[in-house]
Scaffold this active site. Structure first.
Site, PDB file in Angstrom:
ATOM      1  N   CYS A 223      12.334  70.794  12.992  1.00 23.82           N
ATOM      2  CA  CYS A 223      10.898  71.439  13.294  1.00 23.82           C
ATOM      3  C   CYS A 223      10.931  72.061  14.741  1.00 23.82           C
ATOM      4  O   CYS A 223       9.915  72.873  15.043  1.00 23.82           O
ATOM      5  CB  CYS A 223       9.737  70.478  13.028  1.00 23.82           C
ATOM      6  N   HIS A 370       4.097  73.952  16.250  1.00 22.33           N
ATOM      7  CA  HIS A 370       4.467  73.738  15.137  1.00 22.33           C
ATOM      8  C   HIS A 370       3.373  72.996  14.132  1.00 22.33           C
ATOM      9  O   HIS A 370       2.756  72.366  14.672  1.00 22.33           O
ATOM     10  CB  HIS A 370       5.835  72.509  15.047  1.00 22.33           C
ATOM     11  N   ASN A 400       3.592  72.456   6.043  1.00 25.92           N
ATOM     12  CA  ASN A 400       4.788  72.185   7.023  1.00 25.92           C
ATOM     13  C   ASN A 400       6.185  72.981   6.817  1.00 25.92           C
ATOM     14  O   ASN A 400       6.660  72.481   5.800  1.00 25.92           O
ATOM     15  CB  ASN A 400       5.095  70.697   7.514  1.00 25.92           C
TER      16      ASN A 400
END
Length: 440
Positions: A223, A370, A400
Site C-alpha cells: 500500500c 492511503h 482499500n
C-alpha cells in the site's frame, strides 16, 4: 688514491678525497637542484588547482553559503508559474535561482533537473460490490461496515478484465492531462503487489499504451507502493537520466481475498491511478518534490501478509503434483495490530518529511493518504493537527485499493477542483511489509 665523486646521491655513506671547498660546491649544487624540483612541483599543483576550481576558494565558499541561505529561505517571492498540480508556492524559485540550483539536501547535493507532476489519471472496474451485497455472502451489515471502516462499496475485476488493462487506461488519462504522448515517455514504474503476470505487468502496460521508447519495471511495496514509486521516479528525473516518467499504482486485491472472511472481505477493492513526472529547469523553478521519507519494519510482516502456499518442493511430489500451479494464500491481517501501528507510523513519517524543510503542518494544503480505513485517516489527521477539511478521502466508494488508492484519490481531487496548482500536498502510503512512505 683516485678521487671518488658521488653526485646527487642522498643517504649514501662514501669515502672521498674531496676537499672541503669541493664538498661545499657540490652541496650547493644539490640544494639548487632540490629547489628547482620543488618549484616545478609547486607549479604543477597550481595548474591542477586551477583546472579543478576556476574561482578562488573564497569565492567558491561564498557561492555555497549563498546557496544554503537561498535554500533555507521561504521561496514565496517569485512570480514563476508551473503546470504542475503540486507546485507549492513555498517551493517556487527565489531571486537567486542559480544559487538555489546548486543547493540540495544539506546544501551540497545538487540535482541536475527539477521534477513536477504534470498530469494524473485513474481507472476502476465497473463491477461494484456494495455492503448490502456482502450481507448475502457473510454475516455482516451495512451499518456495521460503514461505522467501522467508512466503506460503502468497492470495485472488483470482472471475469473479462485484467489489472494491466485498467493501469493502461489510467496511464493514458494521465498522459492526456500532461499533454504528452506515449513516445515521450522514458520510464514506466508500476507499483503493484498483484500483477497479471508473476514476472510483473509494467511491460504489459508499456506495450498496451505504445510507449516503445520507455524502460519499464514493477515496484512491490504494497500500500506504500505508489508513494515509493513516485519518489523513485523523481530521482531518475532529478539526476538528469530521464525527462518524462510515468508512475502507476494498481492493485487487484480481490484476487487474494477470502470472500467468506468478513474481517477482510469488507475492506479491499481494485483500482488504478497514474501520474506523469516531468523535468523542469532547476535554476528557474527548483524542484517540486520538496522532501520524502521511507521506512520499513520486516518484523511486522506477521500482522499483514499473503505468503506462498504452493508445494515448497515440487520435485519431491508425485507425478500428479509435480506440475501443479504455484499459488499464494489469501490475505491475512491482524486488524488491531495494523491499526495501532498505522496511527503512529503515518504521522511520524509525514513529520520526517516536514523536518527536512522549513515548512510546518500549517503550510500543508491537502493531506492525501492511503485509503485504508476512515478511522486511520481521522486519527492521523488528529495527531498531525490537520483539520478533516484538508484530508482527501474517497474510501467510501472504493475501499482499500492498496497501491492504487493514493493516485486514485489524487486524480479525483484534481478533477473536482479541490487540489489546484500551487497547493502543498503531503502524501503517505502505509501497509504490508510493513512499509511506510511520505512525500511533500
Amino acid at each position: 688514491m683516485t678521487p671518488t665523486h658521488i653526485y646527487g646521491v642522498r643517504g649514501v655513506n662514501t669515502t672521498s678525497t674531496l676537499t672541503n671547498e669541493q664538498q661545499q660546491q657540490e652541496e650547493e649544487q644539490e640544494e639548487e637542484q632540490e629547489e628547482e624540483q620543488e618549484e616545478v612541483e609547486v607549479e604543477v599543483e597550481e595548474v591542477v588547482v586551477v583546472c579543478m576550481c576556476p574561482n578562488n576558494s573564497e569565492e567558491v565558499e561564498k557561492e555555497w553559503q549563498e546557496a544554503e541561505i537561498c535554500w533555507n529561505r521561504e521561496h514565496d517571492n517569485s512570480n514563476s508559474t508551473s503546470s504542475s498540480v503540486s507546485v507549492p508556492s513555498h517551493a517556487k524559485a527565489s531571486h537567486e535561482p542559480e544559487a538555489r540550483a546548486l543547493s540540495g539536501a544539506g546544501g551540497r547535493a545538487p540535482w541536475v533537473q527539477g521534477v513536477k507532476i504534470v498530469g494524473c489519471g485513474s481507472s476502476v472496474p465497473g463491477k461494484t460490490i456494495s455492503n448490502h451485497d456482502l450481507e448475502k455472502l457473510v454475516e455482516t451489515n451495512d451499518e456495521w461496515i460503514t461505522t467501522r471502516t467508512g466503506i460503502q462499496g468497492r470495485r472488483v475485476l470482472a471475469e473479462d478484465e485484467v489489472l494491466s488493462g485498467h493501469a493502461s487506461i489510467a496511464a493514458e488519462k494521465a498522459m492526456e492531462a500532461a499533454g504528452i504522448v506515449a513516445e515521450d515517455l522514458d520510464l514506466i514504474l508500476l507499483a503493484t503487489s498483484t500483477p497479471d503476470d508473476l514476472f510483473g505487468s509494467a511491460c504489459q502496460v508499456q506495450a498496451s499504451i505504445g510507449a516503445h521508447n520507455a524502460a519499464a519495471f514493477d515496484i512491490t511495496s504494497a500500500c506504500s507502493g505508489f508513494v515509493v514509486a513516485l519518489i523513485t521516479g523523481a530521482q531518475y528525473v532529478r539526476c538528469g537520466t530521464y525527462k518524462n516518467v510515468l508512475v502507476v499504482g494498481a492493485d487487484a486485491l480481490s484476487r487474494f481475498v477470502d470472500w467468506n472472511d468478513r474481517n477482510t472481505c469488507i475492506l479491499f477493492g481494485d483500482g488504478c491511478g497514474a501520474a506523469v513526472l516531468s523535468a523542469q529547469d532547476a535554476k528557474e523553478f527548483g524542484c517540486n518534490l520538496l522532501s520524502f521519507a521511507i521506512e520499513s519494519d520486516g518484523t511486522g510482516r506477521k500482522y499483514l501478509n499473503a505468503g506462498y502456499s504452493g508445494n515448497p518442493d515440487k520435485t519431491g511430489s508425485g507425478y500428479d503434483k509435480r506440475g501443479a500451479d504455484g499459488s499464494y494464500s489469501n490475505i491475512y491481517m491482524s486488524g488491531q495490530d495494523v491499526f495501532k501501528w498505522a496511527v503512529r507510523a503515518v504521522p511520524a513519517v509525514v513529520k520526517k518529511s516536514l523536518e527536512q524543510t522549513e515548512l510546518t503542518v500549517d503550510d500543508i494544503d491537502w493531506l492525501v493518504l492511503h485509503q485504508a480505513n476512515k478511522r486511520i485517516l481521522g486519527a492521523a489527521g488528529d495527531r498531525l493537527k490537520i483539520p478533516k477539511e484538508k484530508i482527501i478521502s474517497n474510501i467510501s466508494q472504493y475501499g482499500n485499493t492498496s497501491a492504487g488508492s493514493v493516485p486514485l484519490a489524487l486524480d479525483e481531487a484534481v478533477r473536482k477542483g479541490q487540489i489546484k496548482s500551487g497547493d502543498l500536498i503531503a502524501t503517505a502510503g502505509f501497509g504490508a511489509g510493513l512499509t511506510c512512505a511520505s512525500a511533500l
